[in-house]
Design a protein around this motif. Sequence first.
Motif, PDB file in Angstrom:
ATOM      1  N   TYR A  72      -3.601  -3.987  35.307  1.00 47.47           N
ATOM      2  CA  TYR A  72      -3.298  -2.588  35.630  1.00 47.47           C
ATOM      3  C   TYR A  72      -3.628  -1.695  34.429  1.00 47.47           C
ATOM      4  N   ARG A  73      -3.162  -2.101  33.270  1.00 45.81           N
ATOM      5  CA  ARG A  73      -3.436  -1.305  32.063  1.00 45.81           C
ATOM      6  C   ARG A  73      -4.942  -1.224  31.793  1.00 45.81           C
ATOM      7  N   GLU A  74      -5.643  -2.337  31.988  1.00 45.56           N
ATOM      8  CA  GLU A  74      -7.099  -2.339  31.783  1.00 45.56           C
ATOM      9  C   GLU A  74      -7.790  -1.379  32.752  1.00 45.56           C
ATOM     10  N   LEU A  75      -7.401  -1.449  34.012  1.00 41.83           N
ATOM     11  CA  LEU A  75      -8.004  -0.569  35.014  1.00 41.83           C
ATOM     12  C   LEU A  75      -7.668   0.890  34.733  1.00 41.83           C
ATOM     13  N   GLN A  76      -6.439   1.144  34.332  1.00 41.48           N
ATOM     14  CA  GLN A  76      -6.047   2.519  34.014  1.00 41.48           C
ATOM     15  C   GLN A  76      -6.886   3.070  32.862  1.00 41.48           C
ATOM     16  N   ARG A  77      -7.096   2.243  31.858  1.00 37.87           N
ATOM     17  CA  ARG A  77      -7.923   2.695  30.730  1.00 37.87           C
ATOM     18  C   ARG A  77      -9.346   3.006  31.196  1.00 37.87           C
ATOM     19  N   ALA A  78      -9.853   2.215  32.124  1.00 38.46           N
ATOM     20  CA  ALA A  78     -11.235   2.385  32.578  1.00 38.46           C
ATOM     21  C   ALA A  78     -11.426   3.615  33.462  1.00 38.46           C
ATOM     22  N   VAL A  79     -10.421   3.950  34.260  1.00 34.85           N
ATOM     23  CA  VAL A  79     -10.614   5.022  35.245  1.00 34.85           C
ATOM     24  C   VAL A  79      -9.772   6.261  34.995  1.00 34.85           C
ATOM     25  N   HIS A  80      -9.006   6.282  33.932  1.00 37.13           N
ATOM     26  CA  HIS A  80      -8.103   7.412  33.701  1.00 37.13           C
ATOM     27  C   HIS A  80      -8.886   8.723  33.641  1.00 37.13           C
TER      28      HIS A  80
END
Length: 174
Positions: A24-32
């Motif tokens: 989740y944190r990885e995806l958030q960093r990628a798409v924020h």
Amino acid sequence: MNYFELFSFTPTYQIDTALLAERYRELQRAVHPDKFANASEQDKRIAVQRTAQVNDGFSTLKDPILRAEHMLSLNGIDLKHESTTVKDTLFLMQQMEWRESLEDISDSSDPDTAISDLHESFSDYAKQIAEELSGLLSSTNEAELIQAADLIRKLKFMAKLQIELERIEDALFE
């Protein structure tokens, strides 16, 4: 949308929640959306949409009931907007007993023990359902998926009872 694919998980009922949080944190960093502050309006909108999908996926996969419903929906069974109730008379009788126990807590000479006993009873029953559910949700057999849907309905009842117990507990110890 298949949230298991979004988070790179195999669709299973039992998931590693620590790994889910990490992804989740990885995806958030990628798409924020902040990463797209200087991008076109369209790219900004897409980033907001992707962030919403990631948030929805995380919320769905971290909650066992929502995860189970999502797994069923991937197999064409949608429980989110249904009004079907549990037809298992033994479960309904057990639920009535639990409701009576909930009502009796405030008059109990030992409400702490009554609350603790109900927490344990709810937890044990929910674990039993979850174990059975795990196997059924991995199936593609329609009859087994319908059985899984019935178990999810039971888990929903259990969640409501748990909320009611917590409400009573809060009221008693304010």
